[in-house]
Scaffold this active site. Structure first.
Site, PDB file in Angstrom:
ATOM      1  N   ILE A  16     -48.736 -26.569 -91.711  1.00 61.94           N
ATOM      2  CA  ILE A  16     -48.798 -27.700 -90.792  1.00 61.94           C
ATOM      3  C   ILE A  16     -50.244 -27.786 -90.305  1.00 61.94           C
ATOM      4  CG2 ILE A  16     -48.130 -28.558 -88.524  1.00 61.94           C
ATOM      5  CD1 ILE A  16     -46.053 -29.029 -90.714  1.00 61.94           C
ATOM      6  N   ASN A 194     -65.617 -27.379-105.811  1.00 61.36           N
ATOM      7  CA  ASN A 194     -66.536 -28.323-105.189  1.00 61.36           C
ATOM      8  C   ASN A 194     -67.931 -27.690-105.125  1.00 61.36           C
ATOM      9  OD1 ASN A 194     -66.565 -26.537-102.995  1.00 61.36           O
ATOM     10  ND2 ASN A 194     -65.265 -27.817-101.714  1.00 61.36           N
ATOM     11  N   ALA A 259     -58.378 -33.183 -97.808  1.00 60.01           N
ATOM     12  CA  ALA A 259     -57.417 -33.255 -98.925  1.00 60.01           C
ATOM     13  C   ALA A 259     -57.852 -34.147-100.069  1.00 60.01           C
ATOM     14  CB  ALA A 259     -56.028 -33.668 -98.454  1.00 60.01           C
ATOM     15  N   ALA A 260     -59.091 -34.661-100.043  1.00 60.45           N
ATOM     16  CA  ALA A 260     -59.549 -35.461-101.182  1.00 60.45           C
ATOM     17  C   ALA A 260     -59.554 -34.622-102.458  1.00 60.45           C
ATOM     18  CB  ALA A 260     -60.944 -36.014-100.903  1.00 60.45           C
ATOM     19  N   GLY A 261     -59.963 -33.364-102.346  1.00 63.97           N
ATOM     20  CA  GLY A 261     -59.951 -32.485-103.511  1.00 63.97           C
ATOM     21  C   GLY A 261     -58.550 -32.214-104.017  1.00 63.97           C
ATOM     22  N   ASP A 262     -57.581 -32.139-103.119  1.00 68.53           N
ATOM     23  CA  ASP A 262     -56.194 -31.929-103.532  1.00 68.53           C
ATOM     24  C   ASP A 262     -55.654 -33.149-104.274  1.00 68.53           C
ATOM     25  OD1 ASP A 262     -56.113 -29.382-102.327  1.00 68.53           O
ATOM     26  OD2 ASP A 262     -55.644 -30.276-100.387  1.00 68.53           O
ATOM     27  N   ARG A 295     -58.437 -43.056 -96.000  1.00 65.80           N
ATOM     28  CA  ARG A 295     -57.379 -43.040 -94.997  1.00 65.80           C
ATOM     29  C   ARG A 295     -57.329 -41.672 -94.341  1.00 65.80           C
ATOM     30  NH1 ARG A 295     -53.191 -44.585 -99.597  1.00 65.80           N
ATOM     31  NH2 ARG A 295     -55.075 -45.723-100.119  1.00 65.80           N
TER      32      ARG A 295
END
Length: 321
Positions: A16, A194, A259-262, A295
């Site tokens: 979380i 990255n 979370a862009a990499g995810d 977003r």
């Protein structure tokens, strides 16, 4: 790249996230006032499962999540937040002895972030989880791995997948300061660091395409068949076997890089499972990562199939002039 295009398995962490948004990230010993905060789904395993499953709803792929949560309220919340993405949670075990993982995130006005993770049940995963989910590993076309569970277990999962000829995609985050063990290099197929992780793994910071090319070659020398160097807003460099290429960044209005990499890795697994060439898959993955930055939130930022296809085909986000 797989003859079993029915399912993808994300095996890893479920957290979380508690995310605070401030003008800037505090220095050590300093307190800054946040403008807002939010509680949501996180953990690189859960994020990748959610991102992949959201894409899968548009192209017919099934996505499974294997890992652990606690029996606490955060565990209940995590499951309720994963469910709308369509992720199959039959392999997500409840651990009565450890709390659900938590990530404390600060995001600044430039969309940069710092993250502190308390692993909880994620770090209690052991060989019993691999045995329990062996059939899923063998049936999947690809397994998504990250480094937010015990490293020895990540190696065990990768080795089990290798025996099954299941594609292993590793997001080496957080990257160990002393690099990855030889056993993990031997078992993985694709590695997707990255900039910071690339420097830790290769000693090369990918400031330029030339730097990224050298780093990608070094990642292959270490054992990866396919190496991607994610350069953030500067694009992605990749090597697949003897072929290589550069994917320039998609121009989007980035407001949050969490979370862009995810989402990138979820897009990569999806595209490869659907039989796209490696270069095509990297373009697709880059579009997923770019859209995620437009977003707020972690898993919530994952794009839909139609959005990604539109960006890949037009170079513009849906609705852009």
């Amino acid at each position: 790249m797989s003859d079993r295009p029915s399912s993808i398995l994300s095996f890893g962490s479920v957290n979380i996230d508690i995310t605070a948004r401030a003008e800037r990230i505090p220095h050590p010993g300093e307190t800054v006032h946040a403008e807002s905060y939010a509680t949501g789904l996180g953990g690189k395993g859960a994020n990748q499962a959610a991102a992949t499953s959201r894409l899968g709803q548009g192209c017919g792929l099934k996505v499974f999540m294997a890992g652990r949560t606690g029996t606490d309220s955060f565990g209940t919340l995590a499951r309720s937040l994963l469910t709308p993405f369509g992720v199959n949670l039959s392999a997500l075990r409840e651990d009565p002895d450890h709390p659900t993982g938590v990530a404390l995130i600060t995001v600044d006005s430039k969309a940069e972030n710092i993250i502190t993770v308390a692993g909880g049940a994620n770090m209690a995963l052991d060989s019993s989880d691999v045995r329990a989910h062996r059939a899923l590993i063998h049936e999947a076309s690809a397994v998504l791995l990250q480094l937010e569970i015990p490293l020895a277990l990540t190696i065990e999962i990768a080795e089990e997948a290798k025996r099954a000829n299941t594609l292993v995609i590793l997001d080496p985050a957080p990257a160990p300061a002393d690099g990855l063990p030889a056993a993990l290099w031997a078992a993985l197929d694709v590695v997707t660091p990255n900039e910071t992780e690339t420097r830790l793994l290769t000693g090369i910071y990918p400031e330029t395409q030339e730097d990224a090319a050298r780093a990608a070659r070094r990642l292959q020398e270490l054992g990866a068949t396919h190496a991607l160097v994610k350069m953030g807003a500067r694009g992605v460099y990749y090597r697949s076997g003897e072929s290589e290429g550069f994917v320039p960044p998609y121009r989007v209005n980035a407001i949050d890089t969490v979370a862009a990499g995810d989402c990138f890795n979820g897009g990569l697994a999806t595209a490869l499972t659907l039989g796209k060439s490696f270069g095509e898959a990297v373009h697709f993955a880059a579009a997923c990562g770019a859209l995620a930055t437009t977003r707020l939130g972690a898993a919530e930022s994952a794009p839909h199939w139609d959005e990604v296809v539109a960006l890949v085909e037009t170079g513009k986000t849906p609705g852009a002039a």
